[in-house]
Design a protein around this motif. Structure first.
Motif, PDB file in Angstrom:
ATOM      1  N   ARG A 187       0.839  -1.187   0.000  1.00 29.00           N
ATOM      2  CA  ARG A 187       0.000   0.000   0.000  1.00 29.00           C
ATOM      3  C   ARG A 187       0.875   1.238   0.000  1.00 29.00           C
ATOM      4  O   ARG A 187       2.054   1.178   0.323  1.00 29.00           O
ATOM      5  CB  ARG A 187      -0.921   0.027   1.223  1.00 29.00           C
ATOM      6  N   GLN A 189       1.557   5.413   0.955  1.00 30.09           N
ATOM      7  CA  GLN A 189       1.247   6.526   1.842  1.00 30.09           C
ATOM      8  C   GLN A 189       0.240   7.420   1.105  1.00 30.09           C
ATOM      9  O   GLN A 189       0.443   7.754  -0.068  1.00 30.09           O
ATOM     10  CB  GLN A 189       2.544   7.289   2.144  1.00 30.09           C
ATOM     11  N   THR A 194       2.224  10.424  -1.723  1.00 26.50           N
ATOM     12  CA  THR A 194       2.893   9.130  -1.717  1.00 26.50           C
ATOM     13  C   THR A 194       4.407   9.330  -1.731  1.00 26.50           C
ATOM     14  O   THR A 194       5.033   9.348  -2.780  1.00 26.50           O
ATOM     15  CB  THR A 194       2.424   8.271  -2.901  1.00 26.50           C
ATOM     16  N   PHE A 198       4.776   1.179   0.994  1.00 26.69           N
ATOM     17  CA  PHE A 198       4.950   0.231   2.093  1.00 26.69           C
ATOM     18  C   PHE A 198       4.629  -1.173   1.602  1.00 26.69           C
ATOM     19  O   PHE A 198       3.675  -1.361   0.844  1.00 26.69           O
ATOM     20  CB  PHE A 198       4.004   0.561   3.248  1.00 26.69           C
ATOM     21  N   ALA A 226       9.738  -0.105   3.637  1.00 21.85           N
ATOM     22  CA  ALA A 226       9.342   1.178   3.052  1.00 21.85           C
ATOM     23  C   ALA A 226      10.292   1.514   1.916  1.00 21.85           C
ATOM     24  O   ALA A 226      11.513   1.440   2.061  1.00 21.85           O
ATOM     25  CB  ALA A 226       9.368   2.276   4.108  1.00 21.85           C
ATOM     26  N   ASP A 248      -2.533  -1.737   4.948  1.00 23.19           N
ATOM     27  CA  ASP A 248      -2.996  -0.472   4.385  1.00 23.19           C
ATOM     28  C   ASP A 248      -2.415   0.657   5.229  1.00 23.19           C
ATOM     29  O   ASP A 248      -1.944   0.433   6.349  1.00 23.19           O
ATOM     30  CB  ASP A 248      -4.528  -0.408   4.353  1.00 23.19           C
ATOM     31  N   ALA A 249      -2.454   1.857   4.669  1.00 18.33           N
ATOM     32  CA  ALA A 249      -1.996   3.043   5.384  1.00 18.33           C
ATOM     33  C   ALA A 249      -3.212   3.908   5.703  1.00 18.33           C
ATOM     34  O   ALA A 249      -4.285   3.702   5.141  1.00 18.33           O
ATOM     35  CB  ALA A 249      -1.001   3.816   4.522  1.00 18.33           C
ATOM     36  N   ASP A 250      -3.025   4.870   6.595  1.00 19.90           N
ATOM     37  CA  ASP A 250      -4.176   5.672   7.019  1.00 19.90           C
ATOM     38  C   ASP A 250      -4.256   6.987   6.235  1.00 19.90           C
ATOM     39  O   ASP A 250      -3.517   7.199   5.280  1.00 19.90           O
ATOM     40  CB  ASP A 250      -4.109   5.935   8.527  1.00 19.90           C
ATOM     41  N   TYR A 255       0.153   6.433  10.410  1.00 21.43           N
ATOM     42  CA  TYR A 255       0.087   5.001  10.737  1.00 21.43           C
ATOM     43  C   TYR A 255      -0.157   4.121   9.521  1.00 21.43           C
ATOM     44  O   TYR A 255      -0.760   4.541   8.537  1.00 21.43           O
ATOM     45  CB  TYR A 255      -1.035   4.739  11.753  1.00 21.43           C
ATOM     46  N   ALA A 256       0.308   2.891   9.655  1.00 24.63           N
ATOM     47  CA  ALA A 256      -0.055   1.840   8.715  1.00 24.63           C
ATOM     48  C   ALA A 256      -0.279   0.593   9.555  1.00 24.63           C
ATOM     49  O   ALA A 256       0.172   0.517  10.700  1.00 24.63           O
ATOM     50  CB  ALA A 256       1.059   1.616   7.698  1.00 24.63           C
ATOM     51  N   ILE A 285       4.882   5.495  11.784  1.00 24.17           N
ATOM     52  CA  ILE A 285       5.862   5.878  10.756  1.00 24.17           C
ATOM     53  C   ILE A 285       6.864   6.907  11.281  1.00 24.17           C
ATOM     54  O   ILE A 285       8.070   6.779  11.077  1.00 24.17           O
ATOM     55  CB  ILE A 285       5.121   6.374   9.494  1.00 24.17           C
ATOM     56  N   THR A 333      -8.372   0.349   4.868  1.00 23.27           N
ATOM     57  CA  THR A 333      -8.711   1.564   5.603  1.00 23.27           C
ATOM     58  C   THR A 333     -10.035   2.114   5.081  1.00 23.27           C
ATOM     59  O   THR A 333     -10.214   2.239   3.869  1.00 23.27           O
ATOM     60  CB  THR A 333      -7.611   2.630   5.399  1.00 23.27           C
TER      61      THR A 333
END
Ligand code: RUQ
Ligand code: CUA
Ligand code: CA
Length: 641
Positions: A187, A189, A194, A198, A226, A248-250, A255-256, A285, A333
């Motif tokens: 996923r 960022q 981006t 990740f 990463a 997934d990332a937020d 956070y992921a 992160i 997410t």
């Protein structure tokens, strides 16, 4: 049971009635890991779990008009992973017309991907692999919205991550991750943009993996990775307990989270199902970046990538492990930014992790990791992945039940807090055994809740039979109204795991190449060293046993129609397509040499091979370009050594 296809004839129109016989058959056999665990309940529980199955309209009923007339353009681009075909496929949505295939990890006979010098430079050392296993395509973001610059995708088979440029629909970077095995979940960022890709390495291995500790699984571990999205360099890796599946990332950029189905650290199937709970790992992160900046890392073997210890035993405050029921799989997410939602797989539940509580979790203000769980609604048997409509509803695939379950997130939270409210809105049969599902724009804050695709692993009887190997079946579902309706079946070849669908205005493409494009800049630079002007010169350069043939192509002519080499010479043919007309692509194929490539308008492409057979060898243009396309040929004369 073995004659299942015959005694269980399909009688339903798409999505209409439930066929209990087939359902039961699949429930008992299709999910290997569930055989001893959820399989038993799978058979018994079918009736009860389909209670809310509503009557549905047939595909020729009153659904939305998804017919895109000849000459009309689709509303969305859909990018489908090609699974173990290693490629990416591009569809127009809603027509589901396949517009393009982008070779990524595979080699391509048409475009020459894996054969041309330009593609070999992109693939690097890994070009020796002709296979890949592409699962998770995701499109770059600015501020939580897709910006249409790049698509990123993983290769589980050979531990790679690739980037595809969406201005030309070509792969432009491929990186092999060090120190890990099998990149699976990937996923990007989302916020502020981006900067990072990740990705999860799925399998646990000894470190360094050089033959030591071969049979001491207690020494194995894996890492979360990463990659810098702009340079495609691996920035850091984080050691975790257990393994890693999806992630997934937020929408804050902080956070992921990733699922782990093997918290047991087992190397056998039974062992991986031993614990009642595994976990979701949450990554902080900023704290990881700080650990790297402070020098709190190690390196492994000859890799200089910083490795941060995120295991429970370490004390760097970079991870938290939230226990969730048994062997979770997908993690998605919610598009309102509130939840990481992990699908239970061997548990009929999904776990909603409240992202707003993660600051407190990392600050040590919560007494228990489970305090971040906002709800754990029961969805159905074998939940795998969840997607969203931007209107507060979630849609989860349930593999064993062969359904998409629409449920309301807010209602699920209220139910969890003791209110007597039903959160399940609808259970829709799909055909059959869905893995991922994906709704339009549902990986961005712009989710518009129009179409949802259920990427089904089995097609069974949905298409004309083609022998034992069946296509997969990707079903389009209208989710714009109150009721989900199956409106289209698309057969797909092995095997789309995932897809991403964005509006057509979010991508802007070039019609023809620009001469200074970096994709072939190195080839242009090498020609310059030979004193060649690629746009005008048709010339053969000899350099010992290396022969470099430079030519232009202008329909229906190759600039060089004859060249002579010695047997054993290494020949490099470099062609510049001087046509400027949109869609006027030429090709180059040397008969009997395994050599073929695409040269699109204003592109330079090159390919190197050995002239190992004396005699006359014709080459031809293999992209139909002109009324005299058949005549667009030339000869390579190879003198015996
Ligand atoms: S995985 S069917 Cu490779 Cu995305 Cu879940
Ligand atoms: Cu040039 Cu066909
Ligand atoms: Ca487990």
């Amino acid at each position: 049971m073995s004659d299942q296809h015959h005694d269980d004839k399909p009688t339903e129109v798409p999505g209409a009635t439930v066929n209990q016989g087939r359902r039961r058959f699949l429930a008992g056999s299709a999910m290997v890991g569930a055989a001893g665990v959820a399989g038993a309940t799978g058979v018994a529980g079918v009736g009860a779990l389909t209670r809310s199955q509503p009557a549905q309209a047939a595909s020729n009923g009153n659904g939305p008009d998804i017919h895109v007339a000849p000459g009309e353009l689709d509303e969305y681009y859909g990018f489908w992973s090609g699974g173990h075909s290693g490629e990416v496929r591009v569809y127009g949505v809603p027509s589901m017309r396949e517009i393009m295939r982008i070779p990524v990890f595979n080699h391509c006979s048409a475009s020459g991907w894996g054969m041309t010098n330009e593609s070999k430079r992109v693939l690097g050392d890994s070009h020796r692999f002709t296979n890949g296993d592409a699962h998770h395509p995701h499109i770059s973001y600015t501020d939580g919205s897709h910006d249409g610059r790049y698509l990123f995708i993983n290769d589980k088979a050979n531990t790679r991550v690739a980037r595809v440029r969406l201005d030309v629909f070509k792969t432009d970077k491929v990186v092999t991750l060090p120190n890990v095995q099998a990149i699976h979940g990937l996923r990007l960022q989302k916020v502020p943009r981006t900067n990072y890709v990740f990705c999860n390495a799925e399998y646990m291995i000894p470190q360094p993996n050089d033959g030591r500790d071969l049979n001491d699984p207690s020494k194995y571990y894996t890492m979360w990775n990463a990659i810098d999205a702009d340079t495609m360099e691996v920035k850091w890796q984080v050691i975790v307990d257990g393994n890693l599946d999806n992630m997934d990332a937020d929408y804050t950029g902080k956070y992921a989270a990733a699922t782990c189905y093997n918290s047991e650290g087992a190397v056998d199937l039974a062992g991986k199902m031993r614990a009642d709970r595994d976990w979701v790992v949450v990554f902080n992160i900023e704290n990881i970046e700080k650990a790297v900046a402070d020098g709190n890392f190690t390196t492994i073997g000859d890799s200089d990538v910083p490795v941060v210890d995120g295991r429970k035993s370490a004390d760097l405050n970079v991870t938290r492990y939230v226990p969730v029921p048994k062997n979770p799989h997908g993690l998605n997410t919610s598009t309102d930014g509130k939840y990481f939602i992990a699908a239970g797989k061997l548990s009929p539940t999904v776990t909603m992790i409240e992202i707003a509580k993660l600051d407190d979790l990392f600050a040590g203000n919560l007494s228990d990791e489970r305090d971040v769980v906002a709800a754990e609604p029961e969805i159905g048997l074998g939940p795998l992945h969840t997607t969203y409509d931007g209107r507060g509803n979630a849609y989860t695939t349930v593999f064993i039940d062969s359904q998409i379950v629409k449920w309301n997130m807010d209602a699920a939270v209220r139910n969890y807090n003791g209110e007597d409210v039903d959160y399940i809105i609808q259970k829709l049969d799909v055909h059959y055994q869905p893995g991922h599902n994906h709704a339009t724009l549902s990986e961005s804050k712009d989710a518009d809740g129009k179409y949802l695709f259920s990427l089904n692993k089995f097609s069974k009887d949905r298409y004309l039979p083609v022998g034992p190997l069946h296509p997969e079946n990707d079903q389009m579902i209208d989710i714009s109204g109150d009721e989900m309706k199956v409106i289209h079946d698309t057969p797909t070849f092995a095997e789309p795991h995932d897809a991403v669908i964005i509006r057509r205005d979010q991508i802007s493409t070039k019609q023809i190449w620009e001469r200074d494009d970096p994709f072939f800049a190195e080839t242009v630079a090498m020609a310059k060293e030979d004193g060649i002007n690629l746009e005008t010169d048709n010339q053969v350069i000899r350099d010992g046993n290396k022969v470099r043939v430079y030519m232009t192509s202008v329909a229906p002519n190759f600039g060089v129609t004859e060249f002579t080499v010695k047997q054993g010479d290494e020949v490099t043919v470099t062609i510049t397509n001087m046509d400027k007309v949109e869609d006027l692509t030429h090709g180059f194929c040397m008969v009997g040499h395994g050599v073929s490539m695409e040269i699109s308008p204003q592109q330079t492409a090159s390919i190197t091979f050995t002239a190992d057979k004396p005699g006359v060898h014709w080459y031809y243009c293999n992209w139909f370009c002109h009324a005299l396309h058949m005549e667009m040929t030339g000869r390579m004369l190879v003198e015996p050594a």
